[in-house]
Design a protein around this motif. Structure first.
Motif, mmCIF file in Angstrom:
data_model
loop_
_atom_site.group_PDB
_atom_site.id
_atom_site.type_symbol
_atom_site.label_atom_id
_atom_site.label_comp_id
_atom_site.label_asym_id
_atom_site.label_seq_id
_atom_site.Cartn_x
_atom_site.Cartn_y
_atom_site.Cartn_z
ATOM 1 N N TRP A 161 0.859 -1.056 0.044
ATOM 2 C CA TRP A 161 -0.087 -0.033 -0.144
ATOM 3 C C TRP A 161 1.085 1.286 -0.001
ATOM 4 O O TRP A 161 2.149 1.330 0.504
ATOM 5 N N TYR A 162 0.198 2.276 -0.386
ATOM 6 C CA TYR A 162 0.894 3.743 -0.560
ATOM 7 C C TYR A 162 0.482 4.221 0.801
ATOM 8 O O TYR A 162 -0.614 4.515 1.139
ATOM 9 N N GLN B 223 2.249 6.771 2.580
ATOM 10 C CA GLN B 223 2.815 8.082 2.917
ATOM 11 C C GLN B 223 1.773 9.114 2.989
ATOM 12 O O GLN B 223 0.677 8.934 2.311
ATOM 13 N N GLY B 224 1.921 10.403 3.778
ATOM 14 C CA GLY B 224 1.031 11.461 3.734
ATOM 15 C C GLY B 224 0.815 12.270 2.388
ATOM 16 O O GLY B 224 1.321 11.906 1.291
ATOM 17 N N PRO B 225 -0.051 13.256 2.262
ATOM 18 C CA PRO B 225 -0.927 13.702 3.419
ATOM 19 C C PRO B 225 -2.173 12.757 3.649
ATOM 20 O O PRO B 225 -2.384 11.797 2.714
ATOM 21 N N TRP B 226 -2.822 12.751 4.715
ATOM 22 C CA TRP B 226 -3.914 12.199 5.167
ATOM 23 C C TRP B 226 -5.280 12.979 5.256
ATOM 24 O O TRP B 226 -5.902 12.892 6.325
ATOM 25 N N PRO B 227 -5.834 13.516 4.145
ATOM 26 C CA PRO B 227 -7.078 14.415 4.317
ATOM 27 C C PRO B 227 -8.213 13.204 4.387
ATOM 28 O O PRO B 227 -7.978 11.950 3.900
ATOM 29 N N LYS B 228 -9.214 13.607 4.898
ATOM 30 C CA LYS B 228 -10.331 12.589 5.148
ATOM 31 C C LYS B 228 -11.031 12.427 3.693
ATOM 32 O O LYS B 228 -11.135 13.223 2.699
ATOM 33 N N TYR C 272 -9.666 2.666 1.559
ATOM 34 C CA TYR C 272 -9.009 2.744 2.900
ATOM 35 C C TYR C 272 -8.070 4.039 2.861
ATOM 36 O O TYR C 272 -7.405 4.118 1.766
ATOM 37 N N GLN C 273 -8.300 4.834 4.010
ATOM 38 C CA GLN C 273 -7.646 6.218 3.822
ATOM 39 C C GLN C 273 -6.847 6.508 5.133
ATOM 40 O O GLN C 273 -6.340 7.424 5.597
#
Length: 255
Positions: A110-111, A113-118, A125-126
């Motif tokens: 899976w990738y 890395q960020g960023p992690w916005p909603k 999957y986020q």
């Protein structure tokens, strides 16, 4: 009171339907299959090298408290009844333990890395956490919530009705967890539970192929042509796993 045939049929129909509905409803990424390996030699024609069987119980990932949570929770998602066992008896906790201890748990493919916005519901999957980290944080947070809401009791110590209320709260996001998304965890946990219950027994769940027997699935049979034209007829075939084994032979390998 004896279980009526209608109730038994309803449970079969519901669990059959979950196989079709779950991929459309759940956006979480499914658990990857175990990496099959044979004797390691070069390929040769007419030489069968069946996959290895997952260790049961594996006890590679879960702590004792985490396993108690998982065992209780999977049996609320797919509970036993008078005729069929539930998810815990079919080895779903062992399936989850084995998956989370491996590449799926680490999110190797899976990738991450960020960023992690909603994300949106269609983006899957986020979470910033790989599945193993999500499980570990979420289970601890759920037990913290339960201790606060139920006089110091962990999830596994609650009544079945209270456990159902907690799981419903996670699904509907009426319960907020510290540092992790309740909905993200619930969706992944539900999907992984279904996978462990109905998956091939070589992965550690679906013990003795009982889930397949319940819905009449014959398994990974080599040739189904003799049965293609036999519509609306119960065949009662002994299921066969992807390893080419029946339930009896898989039991023999694990003992």
């Amino acid at each position: 009171m004896p279980k009526s045939s209608k109730t038994a049929l309803d449970r079969r129909s519901f669990l059959r339907g979950s196989l079709v509905a779950a991929p459309a409803v759940l956006a979480a990424k499914p658990a990857e299959a175990r990496e099959y390996g044979g004797d390691g030699g070069p390929w040769e024609p007419n030489a069968a090298r069946p996959p290895t069987v997952a260790p049961v119980p594996s006890n590679q990932f879960f702590t004792d408290d985490e396993r108690r949570f998982v065992t209780a929770a999977v049996d609320r998602l797919i509970p036993p009844d008078e005729e069929w066992p539930g998810a815990a008896d079919l080895g779903v906790p062992d399936f989850l333990d084995d998956q989370l201890a491996g590449s799926f748990g680490r999110g190797d493919r899976w990738y991450m890395q960020g960023p992690w916005p909603k994300g949106t519901d269609t983006q899957g999957y986020q979470s910033r956490f790989a599945p193993a980290g999500l499980y570990r944080r979420a289970i601890a947070a759920i037990d913290d919530h339960c201790r606060s809401a139920f006089d110091g009791q962990r999830f596994a110590e609650l009544s079945a009705e209270q456990q159902d209320d907690v799981l419903k709260g996670l699904d509907e996001e009426t319960i907020e967890l510290e540092g992790v998304s309740a909905k993200t965890f619930f969706d992944l946990f539900l999907q992984n539970t279904i996978e462990g219950f109905f998956g091939d027994p070589v992965h550690g769940g679906n013990r003795d192929m009982i889930a397949w027997k319940m819905i009449g699935f014959p398994g990974a049979r080599y040739d189904n042509r003799p049965y293609v034209s036999r519509h609306n007829e119960r065949l009662d075939l002994e299921p066969v796993s992807v390893a080419g084994m029946t339930a009896a032979s898989i039991r023999g390998r694990k003992e």
